[in-house]
Design a protein around this motif. Structure first.
Motif, PDB file in Angstrom:
ATOM      1  N   ALA A   1       0.830  -1.206   0.000  1.00 54.73           N
ATOM      2  CA  ALA A   1       0.000   0.000   0.000  1.00 54.73           C
ATOM      3  C   ALA A   1       0.865   1.256   0.000  1.00 54.73           C
ATOM      4  N   VAL A   2       1.944   1.241   0.771  1.00 56.22           N
ATOM      5  CA  VAL A   2       2.848   2.397   0.804  1.00 56.22           C
ATOM      6  C   VAL A   2       3.525   2.588  -0.550  1.00 56.22           C
ATOM      7  N   LEU A   3       4.048   1.521  -1.120  1.00 59.13           N
ATOM      8  CA  LEU A   3       4.763   1.623  -2.389  1.00 59.13           C
ATOM      9  C   LEU A   3       3.840   2.075  -3.519  1.00 59.13           C
ATOM     10  N   ILE A   4       2.647   1.494  -3.603  1.00 60.68           N
ATOM     11  CA  ILE A   4       1.730   1.830  -4.687  1.00 60.68           C
ATOM     12  C   ILE A   4       1.229   3.259  -4.564  1.00 60.68           C
ATOM     13  N   SER A   5       0.772   3.646  -3.379  1.00 61.21           N
ATOM     14  CA  SER A   5       0.235   4.994  -3.204  1.00 61.21           C
ATOM     15  C   SER A   5       1.304   6.057  -3.385  1.00 61.21           C
ATOM     16  N   THR A   6       2.541   5.764  -2.985  1.00 57.95           N
ATOM     17  CA  THR A   6       3.621   6.730  -3.162  1.00 57.95           C
ATOM     18  C   THR A   6       3.994   6.875  -4.631  1.00 57.95           C
ATOM     19  N   PHE A   7       4.085   5.768  -5.355  1.00 55.97           N
ATOM     20  CA  PHE A   7       4.457   5.840  -6.765  1.00 55.97           C
ATOM     21  C   PHE A   7       3.384   6.564  -7.581  1.00 55.97           C
ATOM     22  N   ILE A   8       2.118   6.206  -7.376  1.00 57.81           N
ATOM     23  CA  ILE A   8       1.041   6.870  -8.118  1.00 57.81           C
ATOM     24  C   ILE A   8       0.951   8.344  -7.723  1.00 57.81           C
ATOM     25  N   GLY A   9       1.133   8.644  -6.439  1.00 56.24           N
ATOM     26  CA  GLY A   9       1.133  10.039  -6.003  1.00 56.24           C
ATOM     27  C   GLY A   9       2.254  10.833  -6.639  1.00 56.24           C
TER      28      GLY A   9
ATOM     29  N   ALA B   1      -4.698  11.044  -2.093  1.00 56.00           N
ATOM     30  CA  ALA B   1      -4.867  12.495  -1.971  1.00 56.00           C
ATOM     31  C   ALA B   1      -3.675  13.116  -1.251  1.00 56.00           C
ATOM     32  N   PHE B   2      -3.194  12.471  -0.194  1.00 53.12           N
ATOM     33  CA  PHE B   2      -2.067  13.012   0.570  1.00 53.12           C
ATOM     34  C   PHE B   2      -0.763  12.931  -0.231  1.00 53.12           C
ATOM     35  N   THR B   3      -0.495  11.785  -0.842  1.00 50.59           N
ATOM     36  CA  THR B   3       0.762  11.655  -1.572  1.00 50.59           C
ATOM     37  C   THR B   3       0.796  12.587  -2.781  1.00 50.59           C
ATOM     38  N   THR B   4      -0.331  12.743  -3.465  1.00 49.38           N
ATOM     39  CA  THR B   4      -0.382  13.672  -4.598  1.00 49.38           C
ATOM     40  C   THR B   4      -0.123  15.095  -4.136  1.00 49.38           C
ATOM     41  N   LEU B   5      -0.715  15.472  -3.013  1.00 47.15           N
ATOM     42  CA  LEU B   5      -0.495  16.812  -2.467  1.00 47.15           C
ATOM     43  C   LEU B   5       0.965  17.034  -2.142  1.00 47.15           C
ATOM     44  N   PHE B   6       1.603  16.088  -1.474  1.00 46.26           N
ATOM     45  CA  PHE B   6       3.006  16.231  -1.103  1.00 46.26           C
ATOM     46  C   PHE B   6       3.897  16.352  -2.339  1.00 46.26           C
ATOM     47  N   PHE B   7       3.701  15.459  -3.304  1.00 43.53           N
ATOM     48  CA  PHE B   7       4.564  15.468  -4.480  1.00 43.53           C
ATOM     49  C   PHE B   7       4.324  16.704  -5.340  1.00 43.53           C
ATOM     50  N   ARG B   8       3.080  17.079  -5.499  1.00 38.51           N
ATOM     51  CA  ARG B   8       2.800  18.258  -6.330  1.00 38.51           C
ATOM     52  C   ARG B   8       3.461  19.495  -5.743  1.00 38.51           C
ATOM     53  N   ASN B   9       3.347  19.694  -4.451  1.00 44.19           N
ATOM     54  CA  ASN B   9       3.939  20.869  -3.812  1.00 44.19           C
ATOM     55  C   ASN B   9       5.461  20.807  -3.814  1.00 44.19           C
ATOM     56  N   PHE B  10       6.023  19.616  -3.909  1.00 38.54           N
ATOM     57  CA  PHE B  10       7.473  19.502  -4.046  1.00 38.54           C
ATOM     58  C   PHE B  10       7.918  19.774  -5.476  1.00 38.54           C
TER      59      PHE B  10
ATOM     60  N   PHE C   1      10.079  11.428  -1.383  1.00 37.73           N
ATOM     61  CA  PHE C   1       9.726  10.012  -1.297  1.00 37.73           C
ATOM     62  C   PHE C   1       9.819   9.537   0.152  1.00 37.73           C
ATOM     63  N   MET C   2      10.843   9.966   0.869  1.00 40.39           N
ATOM     64  CA  MET C   2      10.979   9.567   2.265  1.00 40.39           C
ATOM     65  C   MET C   2       9.845  10.133   3.111  1.00 40.39           C
ATOM     66  N   VAL C   3       9.422  11.369   2.810  1.00 44.21           N
ATOM     67  CA  VAL C   3       8.287  11.950   3.531  1.00 44.21           C
ATOM     68  C   VAL C   3       7.040  11.087   3.336  1.00 44.21           C
ATOM     69  N   CYS C   4       6.775  10.714   2.093  1.00 45.39           N
ATOM     70  CA  CYS C   4       5.575   9.929   1.808  1.00 45.39           C
ATOM     71  C   CYS C   4       5.676   8.521   2.363  1.00 45.39           C
ATOM     72  N   PHE C   5       6.875   7.925   2.284  1.00 44.66           N
ATOM     73  CA  PHE C   5       7.051   6.593   2.863  1.00 44.66           C
ATOM     74  C   PHE C   5       6.719   6.605   4.353  1.00 44.66           C
ATOM     75  N   ILE C   6       7.302   7.552   5.069  1.00 44.19           N
ATOM     76  CA  ILE C   6       7.094   7.606   6.516  1.00 44.19           C
ATOM     77  C   ILE C   6       5.643   7.946   6.841  1.00 44.19           C
ATOM     78  N   TRP C   7       5.091   8.937   6.130  1.00 44.66           N
ATOM     79  CA  TRP C   7       3.712   9.344   6.377  1.00 44.66           C
ATOM     80  C   TRP C   7       2.743   8.194   6.139  1.00 44.66           C
ATOM     81  N   GLN C   8       2.847   7.569   4.974  1.00 47.31           N
ATOM     82  CA  GLN C   8       1.939   6.498   4.624  1.00 47.31           C
ATOM     83  C   GLN C   8       2.130   5.271   5.511  1.00 47.31           C
ATOM     84  N   PHE C   9       3.369   4.919   5.792  1.00 45.17           N
ATOM     85  CA  PHE C   9       3.617   3.758   6.647  1.00 45.17           C
ATOM     86  C   PHE C   9       2.997   3.972   8.025  1.00 45.17           C
ATOM     87  N   THR C  10       3.186   5.156   8.579  1.00 46.08           N
ATOM     88  CA  THR C  10       2.635   5.441   9.910  1.00 46.08           C
ATOM     89  C   THR C  10       1.115   5.389   9.898  1.00 46.08           C
ATOM     90  N   GLN C  11       0.507   6.033   8.895  1.00 52.67           N
ATOM     91  CA  GLN C  11      -0.949   6.066   8.833  1.00 52.67           C
ATOM     92  C   GLN C  11      -1.545   4.679   8.632  1.00 52.67           C
TER      93      GLN C  11
END
Length: 283
Positions: free
Chosen positions: A86-94, A157-166, A201-211
């Motif tokens: 779930a972390v890998l897929i959502s981060t890559f698509i985001g 929604a979260f990963t897209t927001l993070f990556f877009r703003n980066f 990527f590290m931000v999203c990995f940690i965020w998604q893994f924790t959630q």
């Protein structure tokens, strides 16, 4: 002199705050190393007289979580099987979504981005019924694959927001120069954008893994008997009312359930901070 006193005061405040936040962890660890008799007759804050790890072994492979007495081990594996994909897929698509929304503008892109931002504020409870219907229609109800799908959809929604703003901080000249040289969508992403993306990527990995790892609601609603994550098993273990209440086993189980996220922050915490300061939540 005044500057030194102010610095010492700041350090003292930081130490007090650290002790305040570490105090529950100390109680959990010390209690998990005590026997049941020592917990009943001793002091909550006292160190264990003779530390023992029997509670840890029982929490892992022998404690009862409802009608199952195999400990947290099978549910821990369920959480790993759910969280990692779930972390890998959502981060890559985001990452792809953020790249498109930041560097390949199209008509309606701002409206789409606004809709994704709204998705960040939709509570879990609002998506339970439509998600349950979707899982039932696809035959993924009560399965680990279904839980992966749920967390991917909710996390996009979260990963897209993070990556877009980066990615909006990436100089447009780099992308334009690559386009002039004939590079297409995938080439620019793979050779220019992706090498710059380690912090986010590290931000999203940690965020998604924790959630995902700490989630309870989706796990208890959509996880079947063989797909329940460790958080659901921990709740069942703590609330099991048969026999003598073993607080040492409960504390050991809680620490075991929290160890992956704690280890992740210890190993990659500096990348999380670096990613945030590099523009992950700016826009």
């Amino acid at each position: 002199m005044g500057i030194k006193l102010g610095r010492y005061a700041i350090y003292a405040l930081l130490v007090l705050c650290a002790l305040y936040y570490l105090f529950p962890l100390y109680v959990m660890v010390s209690t998990s190393l005590k026997g049941v008799d020592e917990i009943r007759d001793g002091n909550l804050l006292a160190l264990p007289v003779s530390p023992e790890f029997g509670a840890w072994a029982k929490a892992w492979s022998g404690a009862c979580t409802g009608g199952n007495c195999e400990g947290l081990a099978p549910y821990f594996r369920n959480s790993l099987a759910m969280t990692v994909p779930a972390v890998l897929i959502s981060t890559f698509i985001g990452s792809l979504n953020g790249y498109v929304l930041a560097q390949w503008r199209f008509r309606g892109s701002e409206v789409l981005f606004t809709a994704l931002m709204v998705g960040c504020f939709i509570p879990f409870q609002a998506v339970i019924l439509p998600m349950a219907r979707l899982l039932g229609m696809t035959g993924l109800a009560n399965t680990t694959t279904g839980l992966v799908l749920v967390h991917v959809v909710y996390g996009l929604a979260f990963t897209t927001l993070f990556f877009r703003n980066f990615y909006v901080t990436v100089p447009e000249e780099l992308v334009k120069a690559a386009r002039i040289d004939g590079a297409g969508f995938c080439t620019i992403y793979r050779r220019i954008v992706l090498p710059l993306s380690l912090p986010i990527f590290m931000v999203c990995f940690i965020w998604q893994f924790t959630q995902i790892w700490n989630d309870f609601l989706f796990g208890v609603v959509f996880g079947g008997a063989d797909a329940q994550p460790v958080t659901v098993a921990l709740n069942n273990l703590v609330n099991t009312s048969t026999g003598v209440k073993e607080y040492n086993v409960d504390m050991a189980a809680a620490i075991i359930a929290a160890l992956p996220t704690l280890a992740l922050y210890l190993v990659a915490g500096k990348y999380f901070v670096r990613g945030l300061t590099a523009g992950a939540v700016k826009g």
